[in-house]
Design an enzyme around this catalytic site. Structure first.
Site, PDB file in Angstrom:
ATOM      1  N   LYS A 117       0.807  -1.222   0.000  1.00  0.00           N
ATOM      2  CA  LYS A 117       0.000   0.000   0.000  1.00  0.00           C
ATOM      3  C   LYS A 117       0.847   1.281   0.000  1.00  0.00           C
ATOM      4  CE  LYS A 117      -4.148  -1.897   2.174  1.00  0.00           C
ATOM      5  NZ  LYS A 117      -5.167  -1.682   3.206  1.00  0.00           N
ATOM      6  N   ALA A 120      -3.538   0.928   8.729  1.00  0.00           N
ATOM      7  CA  ALA A 120      -4.994   1.010   8.910  1.00  0.00           C
ATOM      8  C   ALA A 120      -5.331   2.140   9.886  1.00  0.00           C
ATOM      9  CB  ALA A 120      -5.517  -0.318   9.432  1.00  0.00           C
TER      10      ALA A 120
HETATM   11  P1  NAP Z   1       0.399  -2.581  10.202  1.00  0.00           P
HETATM   12  O1  NAP Z   1       0.630  -1.406   9.353  1.00  0.00           O
HETATM   13  O2  NAP Z   1       1.385  -3.685  10.229  1.00  0.00           O
HETATM   14  O3  NAP Z   1       0.165  -2.040  11.720  1.00  0.00           O
HETATM   15  C1  NAP Z   1      -0.063  -2.937  12.773  1.00  0.00           C
HETATM   16  C2  NAP Z   1      -0.247  -2.158  14.089  1.00  0.00           C
HETATM   17  O4  NAP Z   1      -0.525  -3.092  15.120  1.00  0.00           O
HETATM   18  C3  NAP Z   1       0.984  -1.373  14.521  1.00  0.00           C
HETATM   19  O5  NAP Z   1       0.581  -0.245  15.225  1.00  0.00           O
HETATM   20  C4  NAP Z   1       1.705  -2.374  15.446  1.00  0.00           C
HETATM   21  O6  NAP Z   1       2.473  -1.744  16.469  1.00  0.00           O
HETATM   22  C5  NAP Z   1       0.522  -3.053  16.103  1.00  0.00           C
HETATM   23  N1  NAP Z   1       0.872  -4.428  16.502  1.00  0.00           N
HETATM   24  C6  NAP Z   1       1.249  -5.451  15.680  1.00  0.00           C
HETATM   25  N2  NAP Z   1       1.502  -6.558  16.400  1.00  0.00           N
HETATM   26  C7  NAP Z   1       1.315  -6.213  17.696  1.00  0.00           C
HETATM   27  C8  NAP Z   1       1.442  -6.922  18.927  1.00  0.00           C
HETATM   28  N3  NAP Z   1       1.818  -8.215  18.960  1.00  0.00           N
HETATM   29  N4  NAP Z   1       1.171  -6.253  20.072  1.00  0.00           N
HETATM   30  C9  NAP Z   1       0.785  -4.958  20.077  1.00  0.00           C
HETATM   31  N5  NAP Z   1       0.660  -4.229  18.932  1.00  0.00           N
HETATM   32  C10 NAP Z   1       0.914  -4.853  17.767  1.00  0.00           C
HETATM   33  O7  NAP Z   1      -1.004  -3.284   9.813  1.00  0.00           O
HETATM   34  P2  NAP Z   1      -2.314  -2.575   9.248  1.00  0.00           P
HETATM   35  O8  NAP Z   1      -2.305  -2.572   7.779  1.00  0.00           O
HETATM   36  O9  NAP Z   1      -2.492  -1.294   9.979  1.00  0.00           O
HETATM   37  O10 NAP Z   1      -3.452  -3.628   9.684  1.00  0.00           O
HETATM   38  C11 NAP Z   1      -3.807  -3.781  11.039  1.00  0.00           C
HETATM   39  C12 NAP Z   1      -5.073  -4.632  11.203  1.00  0.00           C
HETATM   40  O11 NAP Z   1      -6.182  -3.996  10.567  1.00  0.00           O
HETATM   41  C13 NAP Z   1      -4.962  -6.020  10.573  1.00  0.00           C
HETATM   42  O12 NAP Z   1      -5.558  -6.952  11.445  1.00  0.00           O
HETATM   43  C14 NAP Z   1      -5.770  -5.910   9.289  1.00  0.00           C
HETATM   44  O13 NAP Z   1      -6.371  -7.133   8.902  1.00  0.00           O
HETATM   45  C15 NAP Z   1      -6.854  -4.903   9.713  1.00  0.00           C
HETATM   46  N6  NAP Z   1      -7.400  -4.161   8.548  1.00  0.00           N
HETATM   47  C16 NAP Z   1      -8.724  -4.335   8.269  1.00  0.00           C
HETATM   48  C17 NAP Z   1      -9.276  -3.671   7.181  1.00  0.00           C
HETATM   49  C18 NAP Z   1     -10.738  -3.852   6.877  1.00  0.00           C
HETATM   50  O14 NAP Z   1     -11.165  -3.500   5.766  1.00  0.00           O
HETATM   51  N7  NAP Z   1     -11.527  -4.350   7.775  1.00  0.00           N
HETATM   52  C19 NAP Z   1      -8.480  -2.815   6.392  1.00  0.00           C
HETATM   53  C20 NAP Z   1      -7.126  -2.661   6.721  1.00  0.00           C
HETATM   54  C21 NAP Z   1      -6.595  -3.357   7.816  1.00  0.00           C
HETATM   55  P3  NAP Z   1       4.015  -1.309  16.221  1.00  0.00           P
HETATM   56  O15 NAP Z   1       3.964   0.023  15.525  1.00  0.00           O
HETATM   57  O16 NAP Z   1       4.577  -1.211  17.590  1.00  0.00           O
HETATM   58  O17 NAP Z   1       4.639  -2.395  15.377  1.00  0.00           O
END
Ligand code: NAP
Length: 289
Positions: free
Chosen positions: A69, A134
């Protein structure tokens, strides 16, 4: 398919479980359009070739998903201002030999709050768990819709600070606070919250059974709890919130509404509520199979 069929599709690294083909094929069918939606699973090192290849082949549009993305932005001729602010695109449209990048996640996040929860975000206080891609779409939608205070909790404080820096000048009327995940901070911010949003993957199939909130946190039953995770249907956070008496929302509607907005960008048609509802019910049934 025939020589006039317009191809749209999805670029990502792991697409085995993606619901986008199902969603878009249902939209296409509903409007009897001469389009076809294909998944293109590629390796990271082939992203540039894939995007320019798609441009050369006359592919009409693409969705872009994890982990492309942010990177894909670098190959666009033009980027929509909202996507520019968020720092990520999830939709590409090819117009007059040029590629235009958009972000529809923020719209996808906002629509279920309006349509299902009948909630306006103006003057609502929000707590956002996570500060990744996200979360940036979520924070954009919240600030755009008039949330006066957004408190971000993230594992790494630096990432949360970076998000704050990014949005501060664009939305000066919105106070963005950043915290690390400590119980004391969290309880303080959650006490007056209207909307609690989980954007971390904790509770997804990848981190099953995990609740991003520490044990013992108290939340007013008036708050809406929104978890962006769409599989499983009820994450530990949502199950806990339901028992607590909160109205809850998972990520399925967001997924379908962001797709609806992409479909609109490619076809000029915004899918009817009827087909959106049908797709949501198909997705729920699929999960229960
Ligand atoms: P990302 O960019 O990798 O961000 C993940 C976030 O979660 C970061 O803030 C990370 O913290 C935190 N995190 C990851 N593992 C963790 C852990 N073990 N303990 C505590 N915090 C943790 O991912 P993203 O694209 O934002 O996606 C995040 C979620 O949203 C996913 O589950 C995805 O499926 C969902 N999502 C859903 C939709 C929808 O249409 N429903 C759309 C987009 C995303 P750090 O910064 O400290 O690493």
């Amino acid at each position: 398919m025939n020589p006039m069929t317009l191809t749209i599709g999805l670029l990502g690294e792991h697409l085995e479980n993606s619901l986008s083909p199902l969603i878009h094929r249902n939209f296409i069918c509903y409007y009897s359009l001469n389009y076809c939606y294909l998944p293109f699973q590629i390796k990271t090192e082939n992203l540039e070739k894939a995007i320019f290849g798609a441009k050369a082949l006359g592919i009409h549009g693409l969705n872009v998903t994890i982990p492309f993305k942010e990177k894909a932005m670098g190959f666009m001729d033009n980027i929509d201002p909202a996507a520019e602010t968020i720092g990520a695109i999830n939709t590409i449209v090819r117009k007059n030999e040029k590629l235009y990048g958009y972000n529809t996640d923020w719209n996808g996040f906002r629509e279920p709050l309006k349509k299902k929860m009948k909630t306006k975000l103006i003057n609502k206080r929000a707590v956002v768990l996570g500060a990744g891609g996200a979360a940036r779409s979520v924070i954009f939608a919240l600030a755009e819709e008039g949330c006066p205070v957004i408190s971000i909790f993230n594992r790494s404080k630096d990432r949360a600070l970076e998000v704050k820096r990014n949005f501060k000048n664009i939305f000066p009327q919105c106070e963005i606070r950043t915290f690390s995940f400590q119980r004391k901070n969290l309880q303080g911010e959650i006490d007056n919250v209207d909307l609690l949003i989980n954007t971390t993957p904790l509770g997804s199939w990848y981190y099953p059974g995990q609740n991003p909130l520490p044990e013992g946190i108290k939340l007013s039953s008036k708050a809406i709890v929104y978890d962006l995770i769409y599989c499983p249907d009820r994450t530990p956070l949502l199950s806990w919130a339901e028992i607590n008496g909160n109205r809850i929302l998972n990520g399925k509607e967001m997924l379908v509404y962001q797709a609806a907005e992409s479909f609109h960008l490619w076809t000029g048609l915004y899918p009817d509520q009827e087909i959106i509802t049908k797709i949501l019910s198909k997705i729920r049934k699929k999960e229960n199979l």
